[in-house]
Enzyme design. Structure first.
Site: not given
Ligand code: ASP
Length: 331
Positions: A86, A193, A211, A221, A244-245
């Site tokens: 990731s 991330t 990330t 994107r 994150t997320g």
């Molecule tokens: N926040 C990151 C994104 O949307 C991904 C992640 O943290 O898992 O690209």
């Protein structure tokens, strides 16, 4: 596991919060065990890969590096790890098979730099630092970011490992895109991330966030991570936050900036993270089926973290210990 009763109780709590003075709102939700003031340096970062990243960042501080060196070199560890799917090398590609990277960095002087939609560079965080230090700009994207990196001596490298290519080809047979909650915790899966925040022993603060974004995202994107105020924010007078997320939810609420502003208004880092998650619950309908986690630190070295869904964890390095914390969550 989704618990309906718990959800209804919490939703009622959120509704009631609208009528209460703001400090009380968070106090109602938070039962925080804070480190005592002055426990510096402190380093905090997202997910399991935070442990080696924190260790590296601390080593840099101990060897006399700046707090910006520490956050940059801390996140080099997951960026260069081909088994981390990731971040950086070995990241999960977009739906067309390209690994595209987002990264941002901020220092104690309020300066910031970021890159997004960058391909073929193992350490996007270092390109972001160059943007911060050597250009009048904050964000460079795509082709322009790559050109800038190459002009500054970075080498191009194919980031799509054979293993990730195989997984992508398998995924492409059905092309089923549905970012499940916490799929970042499944081996070999989609997103996760690293956001890393550090306060050095003088109280100076920096943060880095890097990330490969959501696996199998649409080409082009860009997530929250390279957007200053969304995936990362640092204010050396107050503290720092990172996210994150599912980046779209963080972008719609400018989450990290919000966390820092809440700390400016008197919240602890824990309370501020909780209130930023509540903002998502109130404002973004997809909150029930997506994950977001925030971590934060203030100038005193107090830390906090909170997520929408269970399953998020973060690493804290403080007082000679470097340990994982399972984050409390709204759901
Ligand atoms: N926040 C990151 C994104 O949307 C991904 C992640 O943290 O898992 O690209």
């Amino acid at each position: 596991m989704f618990n309906r009763r718990k959800f209804i109780e919490k939703a009622a709590a959120v509704g009631a919060l609208g009528l209460m003075p703001t400090v009380l709102k968070s106090q109602k939700l938070s039962a925080l065990v804070s480190p005592k003031k002055g426990d510096l340096p402190v380093i905090i970062s997202t997910w399991n890969h935070g442990i080696p990243a924190n260790a590296k960042a601390l080593e840099i501080l101990h060897s006399g590096g700046s707090v910006v060196d520490a956050v940059e070199q801390g996140v080099w560890i997951p960026e260069a790890d081909p088994d981390n799917h990731s971040v950086g090398l070995g990241g999960t590609p977009d739906r067309d098979g390209h690994v595209t990277l987002d990264a941002s960095i901020m220092g104690p002087d309020g300066n910031a730099g970021s890159v997004c939609f960058l391909e073929n560079i193992v350490h996007p965080i270092s390109v972001a630092r160059k943007v911060m230090e050597d250009t009048p700009h904050v964000i460079l994207s795509g082709e322009g970011a790559l050109q800038f990196a190459l002009q500054n001596g970075f080498q191009e490298e194919n980031l799509l490992t054979p293993e990730r290519e195989k997984a992508w080809k398998k995924w492409a047979e059905e092309s089923n895109y549905n970012p499940e909650i916490n799929w970042e915790n499944k081996p070999n899966e989609f997103h996760d991330t690293i956001g890393l925040l550090a306060v050095d022993s003088k109280g100076d603060i920096a943060g880095a966030c890097t990330t490969s974004g959501l696996g199998y995202k649409m080409r082009g994107r860009v997530g929250d991570s390279p957007i200053i105020g969304a995936g990362l924010f640092v204010d050396n007078e107050i503290g720092a936050a990172t996210a994150t997320g599912m980046g779209e939810l963080v972008l719609k609420t400018l989450g990290s900036f919000l966390v820092v502003e809440l700390m400016r208004n008197g919240r602890t880092p824990q309370q501020a993270c909780e209130e930023a998650v509540l903002r998502i619950v109130k404002k973004v309908p997809e909150n029930k089926i997506r994950q977001v986690g925030f971590i934060a630190v203030n100038k005193n070295g107090e830390v906090g973290g909170y997520s929408l869904q269970p399953g998020f964890n973060y690493a804290i390095s403080q007082n000679g210990k470097n340990k994982m914390v399972d984050c409390r969550s709204f759901y």
